[in-house]
Structures are given as structure tokens and as C-alpha cells.
Design an enzyme around this catalytic site. Structure first.
Site, mmCIF file in Angstrom:
data_model
loop_
_atom_site.group_PDB
_atom_site.id
_atom_site.type_symbol
_atom_site.label_atom_id
_atom_site.label_comp_id
_atom_site.label_asym_id
_atom_site.label_seq_id
_atom_site.Cartn_x
_atom_site.Cartn_y
_atom_site.Cartn_z
ATOM 1 N N ARG A 299 5.414 3.235 -7.366
ATOM 2 C CA ARG A 299 5.059 1.906 -6.846
ATOM 3 C C ARG A 299 6.318 1.098 -6.527
ATOM 4 O O ARG A 299 6.395 -0.087 -6.788
ATOM 5 C CB ARG A 299 4.170 1.139 -7.840
ATOM 6 C CG ARG A 299 2.884 1.849 -8.211
ATOM 7 C CD ARG A 299 1.968 2.078 -7.001
ATOM 8 N NE ARG A 299 0.843 2.914 -7.397
ATOM 9 C CZ ARG A 299 0.820 4.249 -7.281
ATOM 10 N NH1 ARG A 299 1.859 4.874 -6.763
ATOM 11 N NH2 ARG A 299 -0.221 4.934 -7.662
ATOM 12 N N SER B 52 -4.798 -3.147 -8.998
ATOM 13 C CA SER B 52 -4.175 -2.886 -10.301
ATOM 14 C C SER B 52 -2.992 -3.825 -10.494
ATOM 15 O O SER B 52 -2.080 -3.845 -9.673
ATOM 16 C CB SER B 52 -3.703 -1.431 -10.386
ATOM 17 O OG SER B 52 -4.797 -0.546 -10.256
ATOM 18 N N GLU C 293 2.617 -4.770 -10.952
ATOM 19 C CA GLU C 293 2.714 -4.116 -9.648
ATOM 20 C C GLU C 293 2.951 -5.120 -8.523
ATOM 21 O O GLU C 293 3.776 -4.874 -7.651
ATOM 22 C CB GLU C 293 1.435 -3.310 -9.355
ATOM 23 C CG GLU C 293 1.433 -1.920 -9.934
ATOM 24 C CD GLU C 293 0.375 -1.029 -9.297
ATOM 25 O OE1 GLU C 293 0.006 -1.286 -8.136
ATOM 26 O OE2 GLU C 293 -0.074 -0.084 -9.962
#
Length: 338
Positions: free
Chosen positions: A164, A238, A334
Site C-alpha cells: 500500500r 480499509s 492506509e
């Protein structure tokens, strides 16, 4: 290039958080981006690049020039013996692009179906789901340097993809604007099924050799069952990365919490399920102000109606402290917090 002043960014972030862009510029081509660079005021100003707004938490108004990327277009660049080389403009909706590839007989992105956001934002985050990451299908991208106005083509080594993560979150942040992205979808196509929820679908349906379209349909169903639709409940997907630890660290945590969900990685490390840890700390369904933890998936923070960015971050920090206190693991967000 289209310039606007005093623009509410609430419709342009999936969390639905309030913020105002003092200046917003819409760009639909490389030439538009060069106009921004050459502009006497805009060219020298700090810039924030906005795609689909699905991976940001806005905590304040934006003094930077917000550059909204609206470069469109989808095409098959080349059909090669080793795969299909396909390209999409950075402003294209990611899921619609995935659907387009499948409809045209170019499989390979199906595991990443229904991920919110735009094609241009996908390399920034190195998006991934259900056993596949963008870097696994990435070929190259076109971008414009926001300092020089020069168009460049970047390969994976320059992008420095990580979990990520990419160089677009570091040295290239606010400096390089992605305009088009290309993917090499390998042939012969092979399904990626080594993920628990996909293995369950195979067992439930008895379909042991699913097509790419079938895999996409399964993933869409799974995502819709456990993740809130941003059009209905504001969220950024998320919120925390699944932490990666050493085998020794994992054994230590298992000794204290034998139920913890974990996944061995090819390099010998172990990925822990952040959602499980948050749930184990009792956060599922809890609320701080108008920000809350989604009842069906503890990894997702939501806007219960009228939340502001500071409430989201207060909740996030409380969760981080709670998880650290119990597991000794510091969860990393994230989304980009601005």
C-alpha cells in the site's frame, strides 16, 4: 484547464468530510497540466493531486492548489504473445476499467474488482485485494513533472511499489501527476484463488475452474457483504494496513492470543489481520463524535453523518493505542491524512 475558487471538497471525498479548496483546477490532458505549471500564480504554488478521493482524510481546508485529475480514455495498446497491454486515463473509475477489461476479453484484474477510486490513484496506493496487487500487473505509466512541465514515462523500478505504498507518497508526492497507466495482463491467464474467501466460494459453488468473470462476481459479492457503500455511508475503505511481522513476533503474539488471524508471506514474514485485532479490542460498532467503526468490518471507519476529519483521527488514534497496548503492534493508517 478549468479553474474554480472556494470549492467544497465534501462531494469529492468518499468519507464525506467537509473541507474547502481555495483553488481547484480540473485537468483533462497533459497539455492542461503543462498550463498549470506555466501559469504565473498556479505554477509556483504547492499542489495537492486529487483523484477519486477514496483514500484521503480531510482534516482542514486546503490552501494548496487542488488539481483534480480528469484524464479519460481506455484502450488496448498491444496484444502480445505474453499478454494484453491495456491503458487507461488517470481519471477513469477503477472498477469500471476492470469491468471493461473483462468485457473485452482481457482477464487479470478481476481480483481487484470494486476497489473504489480512480486508475491514476491506483499506483500511488499500490492497491490490492484477494491475493493480487497492482504491482503484479503494472507495466508503466505516463506522468507530468509539476516543476518542469515535462512528460515522463515511469516503470516499476522508479515507482518503488511496497505494501500500500509507492514513491508517489514520498519523493514524488505533489511533484508528479499521473496521466495514464498501462497494465500487462498475462496470457495464458491463470486464476488467483489462494485467498480464504475465494476458497470458500469454490467449496460452496463446486466451481473448481472459475472464469475471470466468475471470480470478479464472487469478489464483488464478498466486498458488498462486508464493506459499506461510500454512497450510503461515508468511508475510505480499509483504514489501517495489515501489519507485517517477523515469525518470532507472530509466535509471541500467538502465545498470548492463539486465535489471532495471520497469513504467512512468501518472504517468510507474517501478515496479521488488523481488523481482527481491532475487533478483539472491542472497537467494532463504537463511535467517537460522528465517526465510528463499521459494525460488519472493524477495519473500516465510517462517517455516521456530519463527521469532521478531526473526529475520524481521534477515533483512529484511540484504536492505535488500544491495539498497541494489547498486541505491541502500532497500526499504520492506509489513507493519506491532510
Amino acid at each position: 484547464m478549468h479553474i474554480e475558487s472556494g470549492v467544497s471538497l465534501k462531494p469529492y471525498n468518499t468519507f464525506g468530510l467537509p473541507a474547502v479548496a481555495h483553488t481547484l483546477v480540473r485537468v483533462a490532458s497533459d497539455a492542461d497540466v503543462r498550463q498549470v505549471v506555466d501559469h504565473p500564480q498556479l505554477g509556483l504554488a504547492p499542489k495537492f493531486i486529487l483523484g477519486g478521493g477514496s483514500n484521503i482524510v480531510l482534516t482542514r481546508d486546503m490552501p494548496q492548489v487542488v488539481v483534480k485529475v480528469e484524464v479519460m480514455g481506455r484502450r488496448l495498446v498491444e496484444e502480445r504473445p505474453d499478454g494484453w497491454l491495456v491503458e487507461a486515463g488517470a481519471g477513469e473509475n477503477w472498477h469500471e476499467f476492470v469491468t471493461w477489461t473483462l468485457a473485452n476479453g482481457y482477464p487479470g484484474l478481476e481480483n481487484m474488482a470494486l476497489i473504489p477510486g480512480t486508475v491514476g490513484a491506483a499506483p500511488v496506493q499500490n492497491i490490492g485485494a484477494y491475493g493480487l496487487e497492482l504491482q503484479d500487473r503494472f507495466h508503466s505509466l505516463d506522468a507530468v513533472d509539476l516543476i518542469t512541465g515535462r512528460s515522463v514515462t515511469l516503470n516499476a523500478s522508479v515507482c518503488k511499489f511496497g505494501y500500500r505504498d509507492s514513491e508517489f507518497k514520498h519523493s514524488l508526492a505533489g511533484r508528479t501527476l499521473i496521466t495514464r497507466v498501462r497494465f500487462l495482463l498475462p496470457r495464458p491467464w491463470k486464476p488467483v484463488l489462494g485467498y480464504l474467501e475465494l476458497e470458500r466460494k469454490v467449496a460452496e459453488t463446486g466451481i473448481t475452474n472459475p472464469s475471470a468473470r466468475q471470480i470478479a462476481d464472487w469478489i464483488i459479492a464478498v466486498r458488498r457483504a462486508k464493506l459499506p457503500d461510500p454512497a450510503q455511508i461515508g468511508n475510505a475503505g480499509s483504514f489501517f494496513k495489515n501489519p507485517v511481522v517477523t515469525p518470532e513476533q507472530c509466535r509471541d503474539i500467538i502465545g498470548r492470543d492463539p486465535e489471532i488471524v495471520h497469513y504467512p508471506m512468501p518472504d517468510g514474514s507474517v501478515k496479521l489481520a488488523a481488523g481482527w485485532m481491532i475487533d478483539a479490542c472491542g472497537w467494532k460498532g463504537k463511535t467517537v463524535g460522528q465517526a465510528g467503526v463499521y459494525e460488519k468490518q472493524a477495519l473500516v471507519l465510517v462517517n455516521r453523518g456530519g463527521a469532521i476529519g478531526s473526529e475520524v483521527m481521534t477515533l483512529a488514534r484511540a484504536i492505535q493505542e488500544s491495539v498497541y497496548g494489547r498486541f505491541g503492534i502500532r497500526l499504520e493508517p492506509e489513507p493519506v491524512v491532510v
